[in-house]
Scaffold this motif. Sequence first.
Motif, PDB file in Angstrom:
ATOM      1  N   GLY A  44       0.954  -1.215   0.067  1.00 62.68           N
ATOM      2  CA  GLY A  44      -0.186   0.189  -0.173  1.00 62.68           C
ATOM      3  C   GLY A  44       0.999   1.272   0.128  1.00 62.68           C
ATOM      4  N   ARG A  45       1.903   1.458   0.750  1.00 63.86           N
ATOM      5  CA  ARG A  45       2.803   2.402   0.868  1.00 63.86           C
ATOM      6  C   ARG A  45       3.486   2.627  -0.471  1.00 63.86           C
ATOM      7  N   LEU A  46       4.020   1.650  -1.115  1.00 62.18           N
ATOM      8  CA  LEU A  46       4.574   1.443  -2.394  1.00 62.18           C
ATOM      9  C   LEU A  46       3.497   2.038  -3.474  1.00 62.18           C
ATOM     10  N   ALA A  47       2.446   1.647  -3.320  1.00 64.06           N
ATOM     11  CA  ALA A  47       1.548   2.059  -4.471  1.00 64.06           C
ATOM     12  C   ALA A  47       1.232   3.757  -4.392  1.00 64.06           C
ATOM     13  N   LYS A  48       1.068   4.247  -3.092  1.00 69.31           N
ATOM     14  CA  LYS A  48       0.929   5.428  -2.872  1.00 69.31           C
ATOM     15  C   LYS A  48       2.333   6.211  -3.286  1.00 69.31           C
ATOM     16  N   SER A  49       3.243   5.950  -3.175  1.00 63.52           N
ATOM     17  CA  SER A  49       4.678   6.643  -3.302  1.00 63.52           C
ATOM     18  C   SER A  49       4.809   6.599  -4.941  1.00 63.52           C
ATOM     19  N   LEU A  50       4.895   5.445  -5.822  1.00 61.82           N
ATOM     20  CA  LEU A  50       4.953   5.355  -7.112  1.00 61.82           C
ATOM     21  C   LEU A  50       3.742   5.599  -7.855  1.00 61.82           C
ATOM     22  N   GLY A  51       2.720   5.613  -7.318  1.00 64.01           N
ATOM     23  CA  GLY A  51       1.359   5.522  -8.125  1.00 64.01           C
ATOM     24  C   GLY A  51       0.996   4.166  -8.641  1.00 64.01           C
ATOM     25  N   LYS A  52      -0.313   3.857  -8.524  1.00 62.32           N
ATOM     26  CA  LYS A  52      -0.632   2.505  -8.950  1.00 62.32           C
ATOM     27  C   LYS A  52      -0.191   2.030 -10.055  1.00 62.32           C
ATOM     28  N   VAL A  53      -0.315   2.716 -11.199  1.00 61.97           N
ATOM     29  CA  VAL A  53       0.105   2.066 -12.454  1.00 61.97           C
ATOM     30  C   VAL A  53       1.394   2.042 -12.546  1.00 61.97           C
ATOM     31  N   LEU A  54       2.389   2.857 -12.143  1.00 57.12           N
ATOM     32  CA  LEU A  54       3.515   2.500 -12.208  1.00 57.12           C
ATOM     33  C   LEU A  54       4.181   1.388 -11.296  1.00 57.12           C
ATOM     34  N   TYR A  55       3.492   1.404 -10.033  1.00 55.84           N
ATOM     35  CA  TYR A  55       3.821   0.088  -9.484  1.00 55.84           C
ATOM     36  C   TYR A  55       3.330  -1.316 -10.121  1.00 55.84           C
ATOM     37  N   ASP A  56       2.104  -1.278 -10.617  1.00 58.88           N
ATOM     38  CA  ASP A  56       1.722  -2.554 -11.168  1.00 58.88           C
ATOM     39  C   ASP A  56       2.426  -2.551 -12.522  1.00 58.88           C
ATOM     40  N   ILE A  57       2.991  -1.690 -13.182  1.00 62.63           N
ATOM     41  CA  ILE A  57       3.975  -1.987 -14.315  1.00 62.63           C
ATOM     42  C   ILE A  57       5.108  -2.816 -13.936  1.00 62.63           C
ATOM     43  N   VAL A  58       5.827  -2.369 -12.764  1.00 60.26           N
ATOM     44  CA  VAL A  58       6.848  -2.855 -12.103  1.00 60.26           C
ATOM     45  C   VAL A  58       6.527  -4.550 -11.567  1.00 60.26           C
ATOM     46  N   LYS A  59       5.305  -4.368 -10.913  1.00 63.57           N
ATOM     47  CA  LYS A  59       4.903  -6.012 -10.595  1.00 63.57           C
ATOM     48  C   LYS A  59       4.713  -6.914 -11.747  1.00 63.57           C
ATOM     49  N   LEU A  60       4.011  -6.170 -12.749  1.00 58.92           N
ATOM     50  CA  LEU A  60       3.834  -7.073 -13.719  1.00 58.92           C
ATOM     51  C   LEU A  60       5.101  -7.717 -14.655  1.00 58.92           C
ATOM     52  N   ARG A  61       5.980  -6.847 -14.786  1.00 58.46           N
ATOM     53  CA  ARG A  61       7.227  -7.195 -15.385  1.00 58.46           C
ATOM     54  C   ARG A  61       8.139  -8.177 -14.637  1.00 58.46           C
ATOM     55  N   ALA A  62       8.035  -7.813 -13.276  1.00 59.66           N
ATOM     56  CA  ALA A  62       8.877  -8.745 -12.361  1.00 59.66           C
ATOM     57  C   ALA A  62       8.125 -10.265 -12.343  1.00 59.66           C
ATOM     58  N   SER A  63       6.987 -10.199 -12.367  1.00 59.04           N
ATOM     59  CA  SER A  63       5.969 -11.648 -12.345  1.00 59.04           C
ATOM     60  C   SER A  63       6.538 -12.196 -13.674  1.00 59.04           C
ATOM     61  N   GLN A  64       6.450 -11.499 -14.653  1.00 58.09           N
ATOM     62  CA  GLN A  64       6.703 -12.227 -16.194  1.00 58.09           C
ATOM     63  C   GLN A  64       8.096 -12.804 -16.009  1.00 58.09           C
ATOM     64  N   ILE A  65       9.236 -12.013 -15.692  1.00 58.12           N
ATOM     65  CA  ILE A  65      10.372 -12.655 -15.347  1.00 58.12           C
ATOM     66  C   ILE A  65      10.388 -13.839 -14.350  1.00 58.12           C
ATOM     67  N   ASN A  66       9.799 -13.681 -13.502  1.00 54.67           N
ATOM     68  CA  ASN A  66       9.796 -14.598 -12.497  1.00 54.67           C
ATOM     69  C   ASN A  66       8.957 -15.961 -12.731  1.00 54.67           C
ATOM     70  N   GLY A  67       8.149 -15.971 -13.760  1.00 53.93           N
ATOM     71  CA  GLY A  67       7.167 -17.060 -14.108  1.00 53.93           C
ATOM     72  C   GLY A  67       6.028 -17.126 -13.191  1.00 53.93           C
ATOM     73  N   CYS A  68       5.495 -16.335 -12.563  1.00 54.10           N
ATOM     74  CA  CYS A  68       4.309 -16.313 -11.563  1.00 54.10           C
ATOM     75  C   CYS A  68       3.111 -16.056 -12.223  1.00 54.10           C
ATOM     76  N   ALA A  69       2.508 -17.033 -12.568  1.00 55.25           N
ATOM     77  CA  ALA A  69       1.308 -17.042 -13.547  1.00 55.25           C
ATOM     78  C   ALA A  69       0.169 -16.058 -12.474  1.00 55.25           C
ATOM     79  N   TYR A  70       0.238 -16.447 -11.425  1.00 58.31           N
ATOM     80  CA  TYR A  70      -1.020 -15.858 -10.680  1.00 58.31           C
ATOM     81  C   TYR A  70      -0.595 -14.273 -10.461  1.00 58.31           C
ATOM     82  N   CYS A  71       0.614 -13.614 -10.306  1.00 61.11           N
ATOM     83  CA  CYS A  71       0.851 -12.404 -10.117  1.00 61.11           C
ATOM     84  C   CYS A  71       0.769 -11.912 -11.891  1.00 61.11           C
TER      85      CYS A  71
END
Length: 143
Positions: free
Chosen positions: A22-49
């Motif tokens: 929650g703190r990171l979403a507030k700091s970075l903004g929800k869209v930027l934080y979700d872009i970060v989370k999506l790319r890391a999840s792609q690299i890590n192969g986490c289908a759920y994320c």
Amino acid sequence: MSRTPGATSSPETYKALVALDGRLAKSLGKVLYDIVKLRASQINGCAYCVDMHASDLQRLGTPTRTIYGIAAWEESPFFDETQRVALAFVERLTGGIDAVDDALWDEAGRLLGEERRTDLLVAVGTINTWNMLGVTTHLHPAA
């Protein structure tokens, strides 16, 4: 074999991780934080994320082409310079830690400021933790 996810087996740790999110979403903004989370999840192969963060970006109004373009962000025209510097951090710090060189560090500071640059580092570490939980406990998106 069934594995217990973190929310059930360690609720206090899970609660702290959710608060950090929650703190990171507030700091970075929800869209930027979700872009970060999506790319890391792609690299890590986490289908759920991958499913969760792509869906979150869609709900936030991110164009579908941009969501698809995250996998090839360096060649894609859909990202501004702040998103590109964040994605570069993700690439260097996920799937095997690599050094963030001085030029990238300075560019992130120029675009994000010192506090948000630090939060970006923590954000990459946080999604990698979530990915470890998801992959290790065999979480899968609903069909």
